[in-house]
Design a protein around this motif. Sequence first.
Motif, short mmCIF file in Angstrom:
data_model
loop_
_atom_site.label_atom_id
_atom_site.label_comp_id
_atom_site.label_asym_id
_atom_site.label_seq_id
_atom_site.Cartn_x
_atom_site.Cartn_y
_atom_site.Cartn_z
N GLU A 50 -16.97 -9.79 -6.80
CA GLU A 50 -16.16 -10.12 -7.97
C GLU A 50 -15.98 -8.91 -8.88
O GLU A 50 -14.88 -8.63 -9.37
N ARG A 51 -17.07 -8.18 -9.11
CA ARG A 51 -16.99 -6.99 -9.96
C ARG A 51 -16.13 -5.92 -9.29
O ARG A 51 -15.33 -5.25 -9.95
N PHE A 52 -16.29 -5.75 -7.99
CA PHE A 52 -15.50 -4.76 -7.28
C PHE A 52 -14.01 -5.07 -7.39
O PHE A 52 -13.19 -4.17 -7.65
N ALA A 53 -13.65 -6.34 -7.22
CA ALA A 53 -12.24 -6.72 -7.33
C ALA A 53 -11.71 -6.41 -8.74
O ALA A 53 -10.57 -5.94 -8.90
N ALA A 54 -12.54 -6.66 -9.74
CA ALA A 54 -12.12 -6.38 -11.12
C ALA A 54 -11.95 -4.88 -11.35
O ALA A 54 -11.02 -4.44 -12.06
N GLN A 55 -12.82 -4.07 -10.77
CA GLN A 55 -12.71 -2.62 -10.92
C GLN A 55 -11.43 -2.10 -10.26
O GLN A 55 -10.74 -1.23 -10.81
N MET A 56 -11.10 -2.60 -9.08
CA MET A 56 -9.87 -2.18 -8.41
C MET A 56 -8.64 -2.65 -9.19
O MET A 56 -7.64 -1.94 -9.29
N ARG A 57 -8.73 -3.84 -9.78
CA ARG A 57 -7.63 -4.35 -10.60
C ARG A 57 -7.43 -3.47 -11.82
O ARG A 57 -6.29 -3.19 -12.22
N TRP A 58 -8.53 -3.01 -12.41
CA TRP A 58 -8.44 -2.13 -13.57
C TRP A 58 -7.75 -0.81 -13.21
O TRP A 58 -6.88 -0.32 -13.94
N LEU A 59 -8.12 -0.23 -12.07
CA LEU A 59 -7.48 1.01 -11.64
C LEU A 59 -5.98 0.81 -11.45
O LEU A 59 -5.16 1.60 -11.93
N ALA A 60 -5.62 -0.24 -10.72
CA ALA A 60 -4.21 -0.48 -10.41
C ALA A 60 -3.41 -0.74 -11.69
O ALA A 60 -2.27 -0.25 -11.84
N ALA A 61 -3.98 -1.48 -12.63
CA ALA A 61 -3.26 -1.81 -13.86
C ALA A 61 -2.99 -0.58 -14.71
O ALA A 61 -2.04 -0.56 -15.50
N ARG A 62 -3.80 0.46 -14.54
CA ARG A 62 -3.62 1.69 -15.31
C ARG A 62 -2.93 2.79 -14.52
O ARG A 62 -2.93 3.95 -14.90
N GLY A 63 -2.32 2.42 -13.43
CA GLY A 63 -1.49 3.35 -12.68
C GLY A 63 -2.22 4.24 -11.71
O GLY A 63 -1.63 5.16 -11.14
N TRP A 64 -3.52 3.98 -11.49
CA TRP A 64 -4.27 4.75 -10.50
C TRP A 64 -4.10 4.13 -9.12
O TRP A 64 -4.05 2.91 -8.98
N ARG A 65 -4.04 4.97 -8.11
CA ARG A 65 -4.04 4.48 -6.73
C ARG A 65 -5.27 5.04 -6.03
O ARG A 65 -5.46 6.26 -5.98
N GLY A 66 -6.10 4.15 -5.52
CA GLY A 66 -7.29 4.57 -4.79
C GLY A 66 -6.94 5.06 -3.41
O GLY A 66 -6.17 4.41 -2.68
N VAL A 67 -7.50 6.21 -3.03
CA VAL A 67 -7.19 6.81 -1.73
C VAL A 67 -8.45 7.39 -1.11
O VAL A 67 -9.46 7.62 -1.79
N SER A 68 -8.38 7.65 0.18
CA SER A 68 -9.47 8.37 0.85
C SER A 68 -9.52 9.80 0.34
O SER A 68 -8.54 10.32 -0.20
#
Length: 265
Positions: A50-68
């Motif tokens: 649940e926390r991990f999903a929220a952290q990824m949601r926070w990144l996406a909402a602020r325009g960050w894209r997670g990448v390798s």
Amino acid sequence: MVAELTGRPQLLPRQGWPEPGRRYGAPWILMYHSVADEDEDPYQLTVSPERFAAQMRWLAARGWRGVSVRELLAARAAGRRERLVGLTFDDGYADFARHAVPVLAGYGFTATAYVVADRLGEDNGWDVEGPRKALLTDRQVRELARTGWEIGSHGLTHTALPGVSAEQLRAEVRDSRAALEELVGGRVAGFCYPYGAVDEPAARAVAAAGYDYAVAIQHSVLVGRFALPRCYVGDRDGAWRLRAKRGRHGLRDVMTELRRRGSAR
């Protein structure tokens, strides 16, 4: 060929940053381990789904894209200015495939999983006080690589590299890469120092072994392509703490560069 050290320690070149027009700029890379529900977490290496999903949601909402890390460094080399953040998962826990991958895929994110070549399909026996956690199997690693997730080496046996013999250093660095490349049928470009422990002989061994990059944890005078600093993320990290950690990363980058220049005089 990596030159031998003589006299005063010669720091590895930063190779690739600061970017043109920027004074500083080590990339922002987040460090995860396990994504699971655990009652015991003495090393604070587990983030709940649940926390991990929220952290990824926070990144996406602020325009960050997670990448390798592979994609992150390629983008920087190409001069792309997107808001990219590296996502890394140490130790190769099986819960990466079960809990992290579906969330990441939902946002169009990618990530790097660093696996321990001689421990696939076993457990995290090196964490003597923590709960036993299953590690990814050979089959899972092959499938992850086949579907586009970056697989990197976390050594052969999860041994801290500073102070080990030259023979063991070669085995942990070179042999782990050879084993993983045979397993995935492709190139393994990245290395992750077990426990984040790196000294100059270890960094030079990784460079000489043909890796493209290596990740550590701390900002140190070795910071560069073969000692990329990362930001620890834990289960307590919500929006405010992630924002603070992003700012602290930039500050540490500046301070590290100043110390580096001082040590080179």
